[in-house]
Design a protein around this motif. Structure first.
Motif, mmCIF file in Angstrom:
data_model
loop_
_atom_site.group_PDB
_atom_site.id
_atom_site.type_symbol
_atom_site.label_atom_id
_atom_site.label_comp_id
_atom_site.label_asym_id
_atom_site.label_seq_id
_atom_site.Cartn_x
_atom_site.Cartn_y
_atom_site.Cartn_z
ATOM 1 N N LEU A 172 11.945 28.798 84.639
ATOM 2 C CA LEU A 172 12.284 27.650 84.061
ATOM 3 C C LEU A 172 11.236 26.567 83.816
ATOM 4 O O LEU A 172 10.574 26.360 84.653
ATOM 5 N N SER A 173 11.023 26.325 82.708
ATOM 6 C CA SER A 173 10.087 25.025 82.434
ATOM 7 C C SER A 173 10.802 23.896 82.851
ATOM 8 O O SER A 173 11.724 23.544 83.062
ATOM 9 N N GLU A 174 9.738 22.793 82.952
ATOM 10 C CA GLU A 174 10.208 21.456 83.429
ATOM 11 C C GLU A 174 10.972 20.764 82.345
ATOM 12 O O GLU A 174 12.077 20.169 82.611
ATOM 13 N N SER A 175 10.745 21.246 81.007
ATOM 14 C CA SER A 175 11.679 20.757 79.934
ATOM 15 C C SER A 175 13.241 21.221 80.127
ATOM 16 O O SER A 175 14.008 20.576 79.827
ATOM 17 N N THR A 176 13.100 22.636 80.436
ATOM 18 C CA THR A 176 14.484 23.170 80.610
ATOM 19 C C THR A 176 15.259 22.578 81.570
ATOM 20 O O THR A 176 16.599 22.423 81.605
ATOM 21 N N LEU A 177 14.659 22.553 82.870
ATOM 22 C CA LEU A 177 15.245 21.754 84.019
ATOM 23 C C LEU A 177 15.733 20.513 83.940
ATOM 24 O O LEU A 177 17.042 19.881 84.097
ATOM 25 N N THR A 178 14.877 19.833 83.079
ATOM 26 C CA THR A 178 15.291 18.358 82.783
ATOM 27 C C THR A 178 16.602 18.288 81.865
ATOM 28 O O THR A 178 17.422 17.493 82.024
ATOM 29 N N ILE A 180 23.618 12.438 71.382
ATOM 30 C CA ILE A 180 23.881 12.099 72.894
ATOM 31 C C ILE A 180 22.826 12.672 73.452
ATOM 32 O O ILE A 180 22.010 12.085 74.267
ATOM 33 N N TYR A 181 22.657 14.007 73.355
ATOM 34 C CA TYR A 181 21.892 15.028 74.142
ATOM 35 C C TYR A 181 20.298 14.477 73.613
ATOM 36 O O TYR A 181 19.558 14.641 74.583
ATOM 37 N N ILE A 182 19.916 14.429 72.404
ATOM 38 C CA ILE A 182 18.826 14.016 72.051
ATOM 39 C C ILE A 182 18.126 12.599 72.490
ATOM 40 O O ILE A 182 17.229 12.484 72.814
ATOM 41 N N PHE A 183 19.164 11.546 72.365
ATOM 42 C CA PHE A 183 18.860 10.430 72.794
ATOM 43 C C PHE A 183 18.419 10.186 74.271
ATOM 44 O O PHE A 183 17.389 9.582 74.658
ATOM 45 N N LEU A 184 19.381 10.996 75.080
ATOM 46 C CA LEU A 184 19.114 11.073 76.621
ATOM 47 C C LEU A 184 17.642 11.824 76.619
ATOM 48 O O LEU A 184 17.116 11.231 77.656
ATOM 49 N N CYS A 185 17.752 12.526 76.008
ATOM 50 C CA CYS A 185 16.293 13.636 76.530
ATOM 51 C C CYS A 185 15.116 12.477 75.986
ATOM 52 O O CYS A 185 14.081 12.505 76.536
ATOM 53 N N ASN A 186 15.044 11.913 74.920
ATOM 54 C CA ASN A 186 14.222 10.686 74.430
ATOM 55 C C ASN A 186 14.150 9.707 75.520
ATOM 56 O O ASN A 186 12.707 9.341 75.867
ATOM 57 N N LEU A 187 15.127 9.302 76.176
ATOM 58 C CA LEU A 187 15.043 8.256 76.917
ATOM 59 C C LEU A 187 14.263 8.659 78.291
ATOM 60 O O LEU A 187 13.974 7.740 78.960
ATOM 61 N N ILE A 188 14.486 9.661 78.540
ATOM 62 C CA ILE A 188 14.286 10.068 80.016
ATOM 63 C C ILE A 188 12.792 10.039 80.393
ATOM 64 O O ILE A 188 12.268 9.729 81.495
ATOM 65 N N GLY A 189 12.009 9.752 79.034
ATOM 66 C CA GLY A 189 10.549 9.647 79.294
ATOM 67 C C GLY A 189 9.973 8.206 79.661
ATOM 68 O O GLY A 189 8.947 8.053 80.137
ATOM 69 N N ILE A 225 11.420 6.996 82.449
ATOM 70 C CA ILE A 225 11.187 6.826 83.813
ATOM 71 C C ILE A 225 9.842 7.540 84.382
ATOM 72 O O ILE A 225 9.160 8.501 83.924
ATOM 73 N N PRO A 226 9.129 6.623 85.240
ATOM 74 C CA PRO A 226 7.764 7.122 85.666
ATOM 75 C C PRO A 226 7.719 8.729 86.256
ATOM 76 O O PRO A 226 8.755 9.041 87.211
ATOM 77 N N GLY A 227 6.952 9.356 85.921
ATOM 78 C CA GLY A 227 6.861 10.853 86.502
ATOM 79 C C GLY A 227 7.670 11.951 85.591
ATOM 80 O O GLY A 227 7.647 13.037 85.776
ATOM 81 N N MET A 228 8.489 11.469 84.657
ATOM 82 C CA MET A 228 9.473 12.105 83.902
ATOM 83 C C MET A 228 8.885 12.426 82.528
ATOM 84 O O MET A 228 8.196 11.580 82.211
ATOM 85 N N HIS A 229 9.234 13.527 81.790
ATOM 86 C CA HIS A 229 8.887 13.789 80.447
ATOM 87 C C HIS A 229 9.900 14.108 79.735
ATOM 88 O O HIS A 229 10.732 14.892 80.218
ATOM 89 N N SER A 230 10.055 13.740 78.401
ATOM 90 C CA SER A 230 11.055 13.726 77.597
ATOM 91 C C SER A 230 10.984 15.341 77.376
ATOM 92 O O SER A 230 10.177 15.902 76.780
ATOM 93 N N PRO A 231 11.870 16.100 77.286
ATOM 94 C CA PRO A 231 12.206 17.562 76.733
ATOM 95 C C PRO A 231 12.090 17.503 75.249
ATOM 96 O O PRO A 231 11.486 18.555 74.873
ATOM 97 N N VAL A 242 11.889 23.008 72.718
ATOM 98 C CA VAL A 242 13.101 22.330 73.000
ATOM 99 C C VAL A 242 13.493 21.967 71.557
ATOM 100 O O VAL A 242 14.605 22.064 71.129
ATOM 101 N N THR A 243 12.461 21.226 70.873
ATOM 102 C CA THR A 243 12.772 20.768 69.474
ATOM 103 C C THR A 243 13.093 21.949 68.449
ATOM 104 O O THR A 243 13.778 21.854 67.438
ATOM 105 N N SER A 244 12.308 23.313 68.705
ATOM 106 C CA SER A 244 12.470 24.200 67.809
ATOM 107 C C SER A 244 13.907 24.689 68.041
ATOM 108 O O SER A 244 14.567 25.200 67.264
#
Length: 218
Positions: free
Chosen positions: A12-18, A80-89, A91-97, A103-105
């Motif tokens: 699993l990639s980091e984006s998938t786990l996030t 809701i999903y895209i907004f939260l994925c965008n917002l997670i970036g 947080i220090p040390g986190m990357h937006s999926p 993910v976008t594909s």
């Protein structure tokens, strides 16, 4: 002879786990909160949720007057999903999926297959296929190319905006420390809301245009 370590294989990639973590947290929070919702004297969180659902429902209804409840779950989930994925970036040390093209594909592919799904449900298979040959039969390849290109555009637009935003914040953090990028992080919040809305509204327009085109053929 060197042997590969199976423990180093990343399933699993980091984006998938996030993404999975975000979905799990949202489901748990909503499940617990909904059980505590009250018809009288609702709490602040309940008011926010109700206003959000009302906004999504009104937007979908204004765009698709016929059977909007069928499309509402998909568009609401995307927003809701895209907004939260965008917002997670933020947080220090986190990357937006959504800063990951895979993910976008995947999100764009969901929209791509949703258009014929809702179109066929609305008017039937034959009416949906016939719309690809309007106004002339040789317009068929142009309709297909149009759907493919707009799907690619959906994926690349969201990926490009969110990845460039994260890169910009990272550069500012390296050059100026943690205090100066506050305004840029506020811009990230605005961008997170804007990009989620744009993706969702485009998906809604694509689905609505397909259903309306079929309706005109009847």
């Amino acid at each position: 002879m060197m042997q590969s370590d199976p423990l180093n294989i990343k399933f699993l990639s980091e984006s998938t786990l996030t993404s999975v973590s975000i979905m799990t947290v949202v489901v748990v929070i909503l499940f617990v909160s909904i059980r505590r919702f009250k018809l009288e004297s609702p709490g602040y969180f309940q008011v926010v949720i109700e206003e959000l659902i009302s906004f999504i429902e009104k937007t979908v209804t204004d765009t698709i007057p016929k059977n909007p409840q069928e499309v509402l779950p998909l568009i609401g989930t995307l927003w809701i999903y895209i907004f939260l994925c965008n917002l997670i970036g933020l947080i220090p040390g986190m990357h937006s999926p959504t800063a990951d093209l895979s993910v976008t594909s995947a999100l764009a592919c969901i929209v791509f297959f949703s258009v014929p799904y809702y179109g066929i449900r609305a008017e039937g298979l034959w009416a949906y296929l016939k719309a690809y040959f309007v106004p002339f039969f040789w317009f068929f390849p142009f309709h297909i190319i149009s759907e493919i290109t707009r799907t690619i555009t959906l994926a690349v637009r969201l990926y490009g905006n969110m990845s460039s935003m994260e890169i910009g914040i990272g550069i500012l953090l390296l050059l100026a420390g943690f205090l100066s990028p506050v305004a840029f992080m506020l811009l990230h919040l605005i961008e997170a809301i804007l990009q989620a809305y744009i993706f969702g509204i485009l998906a809604l327009i694509y689905i609505a245009s397909g259903m309306e085109a079929l309706a005109k053929e009847k």
